[in-house]
Scaffold this active site. Structure first.
Site, PDB file in Angstrom:
ATOM      1  CE1 TYR A   1      -3.904  -2.556   5.430  1.00 15.75           C
ATOM      2  CE2 TYR A   1      -3.440  -0.222   5.060  1.00 15.75           C
ATOM      3  CZ  TYR A   1      -3.678  -1.486   4.564  1.00 15.75           C
ATOM      4  OH  TYR A   1      -3.664  -1.702   3.216  1.00 15.75           O
TER       5      TYR A   1
ATOM      6  CE  LYS B   1      -1.433  -4.427   3.278  1.00 14.41           C
ATOM      7  NZ  LYS B   1      -1.718  -5.760   2.710  1.00 14.41           N
TER       8      LYS B   1
ATOM      9  CB  SER C   1      -0.859  -0.018   1.263  1.00  7.11           C
ATOM     10  OG  SER C   1      -1.441   1.239   1.472  1.00  7.11           O
TER      11      SER C   1
HETATM   12  C1  WQD Z   1      -9.170   9.440   1.029  1.00  8.43           C
HETATM   13  C2  WQD Z   1      -9.309  10.913   1.378  1.00  8.43           C
HETATM   14  C3  WQD Z   1      -9.681  11.349   3.708  1.00  8.43           C
HETATM   15  C4  WQD Z   1     -13.560   9.452   4.040  1.00  8.43           C
HETATM   16  C5  WQD Z   1      -6.671   4.289   3.012  1.00  8.43           C
HETATM   17  C6  WQD Z   1      -5.511   3.465   3.512  1.00  8.43           C
HETATM   18  C7  WQD Z   1      -4.756   2.888   2.371  1.00  8.43           C
HETATM   19  C8  WQD Z   1      -5.667   2.119   1.479  1.00  8.43           C
HETATM   20  C9  WQD Z   1      -6.817   2.920   1.038  1.00  8.43           C
HETATM   21  C10 WQD Z   1      -6.077  -0.215   1.721  1.00  8.43           C
HETATM   22  C11 WQD Z   1      -8.593  11.298   2.666  1.00  8.43           C
HETATM   23  C12 WQD Z   1     -10.874  11.753   2.891  1.00  8.43           C
HETATM   24  C13 WQD Z   1     -12.367   9.929   3.549  1.00  8.43           C
HETATM   25  C14 WQD Z   1     -14.542  10.377   4.458  1.00  8.43           C
HETATM   26  C15 WQD Z   1     -13.098  12.178   3.823  1.00  8.43           C
HETATM   27  N1  WQD Z   1      -6.139   0.971   2.190  1.00  8.43           N
HETATM   28  N2  WQD Z   1     -12.144  11.274   3.434  1.00  8.43           N
HETATM   29  N3  WQD Z   1     -14.272  11.703   4.308  1.00  8.43           N
HETATM   30  O1  WQD Z   1      -6.897   7.237   3.794  1.00  8.43           O
HETATM   31  O2  WQD Z   1      -6.046   7.693   1.454  1.00  8.43           O
HETATM   32  O3  WQD Z   1      -6.167   5.377   2.272  1.00  8.43           O
HETATM   33  O4  WQD Z   1      -7.480   3.479   2.169  1.00  8.43           O
HETATM   34  O5  WQD Z   1      -6.434  -1.199   1.971  1.00  8.43           O
HETATM   35  O6  WQD Z   1      -3.769   2.096   2.868  1.00  8.43           O
HETATM   36  O7  WQD Z   1      -4.657   4.272   4.275  1.00  8.43           O
HETATM   37  O8  WQD Z   1      -8.242   6.541   1.752  1.00  8.43           O
HETATM   38  O9  WQD Z   1     -10.587   6.731   1.053  1.00  8.43           O
HETATM   39  O10 WQD Z   1     -10.049   6.667   3.518  1.00  8.43           O
HETATM   40  O11 WQD Z   1      -9.467   8.686   2.191  1.00  8.43           O
HETATM   41  O12 WQD Z   1     -12.894  13.374   3.723  1.00  8.43           O
HETATM   42  O13 WQD Z   1     -15.624   9.989   4.930  1.00  8.43           O
HETATM   43  O14 WQD Z   1     -10.707  11.172   1.628  1.00  8.43           O
HETATM   44  O15 WQD Z   1      -9.435  12.261   4.718  1.00  8.43           O
HETATM   45  O16 WQD Z   1      -8.082  12.578   2.472  1.00  8.43           O
HETATM   46  P1  WQD Z   1      -6.790   6.814   2.396  1.00  8.43           P
HETATM   47  P2  WQD Z   1      -9.666   7.086   2.149  1.00  8.43           P
END
Ligand code: WQD
Length: 381
Positions: free
Chosen positions: A164, A168, A139
């Protein structure tokens, strides 16, 4: 690797795993799937074939069931049985594991046990059965808060951000150490055989590719396969999809005070079908490397190389849905970093792979899936 080989896909009923199974089958590989179904409503252990795999069969218009085992990677005896039953497994694509950043902070022992101990068991069984080709789901989170954007693969891997993420990072080190040790073992073995005047018959060397996914999103364009998170989604895209379908009221944007163009975090969203194809490209790369005697461990970014803010994504998805989706801005979420954008050059050149699908396609495909399947795989077809 070439088509006709049998590939074991762990976590093959999950979001990335199931799309990878489809890509493999479409490329001519044979596939065996292992999944404990903990993270999918493709669930119902009582049914013989999980719904995600049924949908793959439907897409391929085949009655032929994909060999499937409802097994935990932590269950070594069960792993052994799978390898005994499928002596033709040539490589493993390892997607199984727990993946919720938030939950990982509350359940560290489960995360370390399943992700790390489970993977070690899998690697041990693979080694015992002389299957030493691995494509591993890593990741972008391994980069922590990277010093340089776009992020090249030689950026330090730190992942101080979550339990998490650390699983990785540790797993990348474990896999790399295994590859290095296996080359030493092979050299020692060859020396021994040569000293005895015996033939060199075995090859202990590992070939592993770690795919550092950025943000896989979207769904299969058919609208019959997609992401099916349990409970309230914590990731942006599935959350937005639930707002669009009316299951959730509005999106909460986590922070608008980041040093980015509109104050919201930048991510590199990658169509899940492109992500799946990256696994096939990695297998092919392992095959090419072996034919030139190249072994060892490599890491590649799977990303589009295009940064997209949370608000960009809200706009793009609203366009696909055809109406403005409601959102409010709140405080930052713990552990988020301002920008994770891939430099995908290495994957482009060495894997002959690139993300070809656009952000609009990603949003349209996600919306088609969610609209047709408001309850994910529990939706009756
Ligand atoms: C994306 C952006 C949030 C939800 C994570 C893991 C990564 C991978 C994918 C794998 C961020 C913003 C999110 C919400 C928001 N995991 N957001 N409101 O954090 O980049 O990655 O998921 O298995 O390892 O770290 O992805 O989709 O959670 O967030 O504003 O309700 O959207 O703050 O900027 P992230 P995400």
């Amino acid at each position: 690797m070439s088509p006709k080989n049998t590939i074991l896909v762990t976590g093959g009923c999950g979001y990335v795993g199931s799309h990878t199974v489809l890509s493999l089958l479409q490329s001519g590989y044979k596939v065996v799937v292992l999944d404990n179904l903990s993270n999918t409503s493709s669930n119902a252990k009582e049914t013989v074939i999980p719904e995600a795999l049924k949908r793959i069969q439907q897409l391929l218009s085949t009655e032929e069931a994909i060999p499937f085992y409802a097994v935990d990677i932590i269950d070594k005896d069960a792993l052994v049985k799978i390898f005994e039953a499928h002596r033709d497994i040539a490589a493993v694509i390892h997607c199984a594991g727990l993946k919720s950043v938030g939950e990982s902070g509350r359940r560290p022992l489960d995360y370390y046990n399943i992700n790390i101990a489970g993977t070690i068991k899998l690697l041990q069984v693979m080694d015992d059965f002389d299957v030493r080709r691995l494509v591993f789901s890593s990741s972008a989170t391994v980069y922590g808060d990277p010093p340089k954007i776009p992020i090249p693969e030689d950026s330090p891997i730190v992942a101080s951000m979550s339990t998490y993420g650390r699983t990785k990072v540790f797993l990348e080190h474990i896999i790399r150490d295994l590859c290095i040790a296996s080359e030493v073992k092979q050299k020692d073995y060859e020396k021994e055989q040569n000293a005895k005047g015996a033939k060199v018959e075995k090859d202990y060397r590992w070939n592993a590719i770690m795919l550092r996914y950025f943000n896989p999103a979207g769904a299969h364009p058919s609208g019959i396969m997609g992401e099916d998170p349990q409970g309230i989604p914590s990731n942006l895209m599935p959350y937005l999809a639930q707002v669009a379908v009316g299951n959730l009221e509005k999106l909460t944007v986590f922070g608008q005070d980041y040093p980015t163009k509109d104050g919201t975090c930048i991510r590199d969203y990658l169509h899940v079908v492109d992500c799946a194809d990256g696994h096939v490209a990695a297998l092919e790369k392992i095959g090419r490397d072996e034919s030139t005697g190249e072994y060892g461990c490599k890491a590649y970014n799977l990303g589009a190389g295009m940064g997209c803010s949370v608000l960009d994504m809200v706009r793009a998805f609203s366009k696909a849905v055809g109406r403005d989706l409601p959102y409010v801005v709140s405080a930052r979420r713990l552990g988020d970093v301002p920008n994770l954008t891939a430099d995908p050059t290495l994957a482009n050149t060495e894997l002959n792979w690139r993300a070809v699908k656009t952000l609009d396609e990603m949003c349209e495909d996600l919306w088609r899936w969610q609209r047709n399947n408001p309850d994910g795989y529990r939706t009756r077809q």
